[in-house]
Design an enzyme around this catalytic site. Structure first.
Site, PDB file in Angstrom:
ATOM      1  N   ASP A  84       0.821  -1.209   0.000  1.00 14.94           N
ATOM      2  CA  ASP A  84       0.000   0.000   0.000  1.00 14.94           C
ATOM      3  C   ASP A  84       0.855   1.258   0.000  1.00 14.94           C
ATOM      4  O   ASP A  84       1.476   1.589   1.006  1.00 14.94           O
ATOM      5  CB  ASP A  84      -0.888  -0.035   1.256  1.00 14.94           C
ATOM      6  CG  ASP A  84      -1.750   1.205   1.394  1.00 14.94           C
ATOM      7  OD1 ASP A  84      -2.052   1.837   0.361  1.00 14.94           O
ATOM      8  OD2 ASP A  84      -2.132   1.531   2.532  1.00 14.94           O
ATOM      9  N   ASP A 126      -1.991   5.861  -5.010  1.00 21.57           N
ATOM     10  CA  ASP A 126      -2.252   4.920  -3.923  1.00 21.57           C
ATOM     11  C   ASP A 126      -2.626   3.527  -4.432  1.00 21.57           C
ATOM     12  O   ASP A 126      -3.760   3.282  -4.832  1.00 21.57           O
ATOM     13  CB  ASP A 126      -3.379   5.486  -3.050  1.00 21.57           C
ATOM     14  CG  ASP A 126      -3.652   4.616  -1.838  1.00 21.57           C
ATOM     15  OD1 ASP A 126      -2.888   3.663  -1.601  1.00 21.57           O
ATOM     16  OD2 ASP A 126      -4.636   4.883  -1.124  1.00 21.57           O
TER      17      ASP A 126
END
Ligand SMILES: *[C@@H]1O[C@H](CO)[C@@H](O)[C@H](O)[C@H]1NC(C)=O
Ligand SMILES: *[C@@H]1O[C@H](CO)[C@@H](O)[C@H](O)[C@H]1NC(C)=O
Ligand SMILES: *[C@@H]1O[C@H](CO)[C@@H](O)[C@H](O)[C@H]1NC(C)=O
Ligand SMILES: *[C@@H]1O[C@H](CO)[C@@H](O)[C@H](O)[C@H]1NC(C)=O
Length: 385
Positions: free
Chosen positions: A83, A271
Site C-alpha cells: 500500500d 495509492d
C-alpha cells in the site's frame, strides 16, 4: 444483487486504505530539496552489486494488490497489501483472539513465541485508515520480501482490527509511503532496504495486470523498473510533501471540452491501496453525470453505466507535468457481472485535503508506475498489456 452489492461495497469502501491525514504541518516556505532533506540517505557500498527483486502479486477481491512476506525465524508467512497510501507494516497477532474479533480467525497470525529473532518494539501502534482502525504492539523481527531479508524491521502485531478488515484484507498491510506517516515513525521496509544498500536504486515500481486471465500477472519490482512491461517514456512528477506519494496534478479533462475538473491544479495521491480514482464529491458527481452515469442509491459518490453505453463514452485525460495521461472508457469502468461501475468515486474530505484526488489501482493498471525515493517523484508510463 446482494452479492453484487457486497462486491461493490468491498471494491469501493474498503479498498480506500489511504491512512487518514495526520496533522503534518504544511511547509510553504521551503523549496523542493529543502523539504526532503534528511530523508535521503546514502547506500552503503557493497562488493556484490544488488539487483532488482521481483515479487509476483495477486489482486484480492478485485481491489487489493497483495503478495507474500515472511516475518520471524523460522519465517511465518503472511499475505499483505502493498500500500503506497500508508507507511506501517502490520499483521494480525496470535493474541488477537482474546479480543473476540473475527479478523484473526480467517487470517495467518504472528506468534512472537515461535520466532527466535523477535524483539519487543516497546510501544503501541495505532493506524486509522479510511476503512477503520488497527492497533496493537510494535515488535522487531526479520522480515523477508521478494528474497530480501531485513533484520530488526519494526512492524505491528495487531491485537485489534476494525471488523471490516476480516473479510476485505488478506492478512495485513505493508505500507510503502514515507515513514513520516508511520505510527512508529520507524523506517519502512522499503526505506530499510534502501538504507542497507540492498537495492540497486531507491525506487520501486508496480505493474498491475488487467483481470485474472492476463498473460502477465501483477508485479512489484524493488530497486528498478522492467522495460518489457511498459512503452514510451516516463512522465515524472515531483512529490509535493514527504508523506504520501503525493503529487501536483494540473487538471482532469473530459475529451471534447465537456468538462474540466481539478481546475487550476490540485494534489493527487498515488495509492496502490485504493482501487478506484477518488476525487472531491462535488467534482466526481459532476464528472459522472456528464458521462451519463446513474447514482447508486445508498452509496454516496458512486455511479454506474449500462455496459452497452461504455464504448461510446469519451476519454478522460489526467494532466501531469504538462503531459496528458489518457484513460479510455474501458479503462475507467469496472465491470461486475452485467453492471459497469464508474471508477470515479466521490469522497467528502475534511480540512486541507478538500480538493485532493487519489489515483488508485485502476489508474495504475493503465500506467506502469515508478516510485522514486532518490528524486522524490512518481513516474508513469503506458503499461503493456
Ligand atoms: C487509536 O486511534 C483512534 C483514533 O485516533 C482512537 O479512537 C483509539 O482509541 C486509539 N486506540 C488506541 C488503543 O490507542
Ligand atoms: C539488530 O539489533 C541487534 C541489537 O538489538 C544488533 O545486535 C544487530 O546488529 C542488529 N542488526 C542489524 C542488521 O542492524
Ligand atoms: C523518449 O525520450 C527520448 C529522449 O528524450 C526521445 O528521443 C524519444 O522520442 C521519446 N520517446 C517517446 C515515445 O516519446
Ligand atoms: C522537480 O524537482 C527537481 C529537484 O529535485 C527540480 O530540479 C525540478 O525542476 C522539479 N521539476 C518541476 C517540474 O518542478
Amino acid at each position: 444483487m446482494n452479492l453484487l452489492r457486497g462486491v461493490i461495497f468491498t471494491v469501493i469502501l474498503v479498498s480506500t486504505l489511504a491512512a487518514e491525514i495526520v496533522n503534518i504541518p504544511l511547509s510553504t516556505t521551503s523549496g523542493h530539496e529543502e523539504r526532503f532533506k534528511g530523508l535521503v540517505r546514502h547506500r552503503r557500498s557493497s562488493k556484490s552489486e544488488p539487483v532488482p527483486a521481483l515479487l509476483k502479486l495477486g489482486i484480492f477481491k478485485d481491489a487489493q494488490v497483495y503478495g507474500p512476506i515472511t516475518i520471524g525465524t523460522p519465517g511465518q508467512v503472511f499475505n499483505v497489501v502493498f500500500d503506497t497510501g500508508s507507511s506501517d507494516l502490520w499483521v494480525p497477532s496470535v493474541r488477537c483472539r482474546h479480543w473476540r474479533n473475527g479478523a484473526s480467525q480467517n487470517h495467518n497470525t504472528y506468534d512472537r513465541k515461535s520466532s527466535r529473532t523477535y524483539k519487543s518494539g516497546g510501544e503501541y501502534f495505532n493506524v486509522t485508515y479510511q476503512a477503520g482502525d488497527v492497533f496493537g504492539y510494535l515488535g522487531k523481527d526479520i522480515v523477508t520480501v521478494a528474497g530480501i531479508r531485513i533484520e530488526n524491521q519494526t512492524f505491528g502485531e495487531a491485537i485489534y482490527e476494525a471488523d471490516i478488515f476480516a473479510t476485505t484484507l488478506p492478512d495485513g498491510i505493508l505500507g510503502m509511503g514515507v515513514s513520516t506517516l508511520a505510527s512508529s515513525r520507524q523506517p519502512t521496509v522499503f526505506e530499510n532496504m534502501v538504507n542497507k544498500g540492498m537495492l540497486p536504486a531507491p525506487v520501486f515500481s508496480f505493474y498491475l495486470s488487467r483481470g485474472e486471465s492476463a498473460a502477465v500477472g501483477s508485479v512489484l519490482t524493488l530497486g528498478g523498473t522492467i522495460p518489457e512491461l511498459y512503452t514510451g517514456n516516463f512522465t515524472f512528477v515531483n512529490m509535493t510533501l514527504p508523506r504520501y506519494w503525493e503529487i501536483r496534478m494540473d487538471g482532469v479533462e473530459l475529451a471534447g471540452g465537456r468538462g474540466t475538473f481539478c481546475k487550476g491544479g490540485c494534489d493527487a495521491i498515488v495509492d496502490s491501496g485504493t482501487a478506484l480514482i477518488v476525487g472531491p464529491m462535488r467534482e466526481t458527481n459532476k464528472l459522472n453525470k456528464e458521462l451519463g452515469g446513474s447514482r447508486v442509491l445508498d452509496i454516496p459518490g458512486l455511479y454506474i453505466f449500462s455496459c452497452f453505453r461504455v464504448p461510446s463514452l469519451p476519454d478522460v485525460d489526467f494532466i501531469l507535468n504538462g503531459n496528458r495521461l489518457t484513460l479510455t472508457s474501458a479503462e475507467y469502468t469496472i465491470q461486475i457481472e452485467d453492471i459497469c461501475m464508474s471508477a470515479f468515486r466521490g469522497m467528502l474530505y475534511r480540512g486541507e485535503m478538500y480538493s485532493t484526488w487519489i489515483l488508485g489501482s485502476t489508474f495504475m493498471k493503465t500506467y506502469y508506475t515508478v516510485f522514486d525515493r532518490k528524486n522524490f517523484r512518481v513516474g508513469f508510463a503506458k503499461a503493456r498489456h
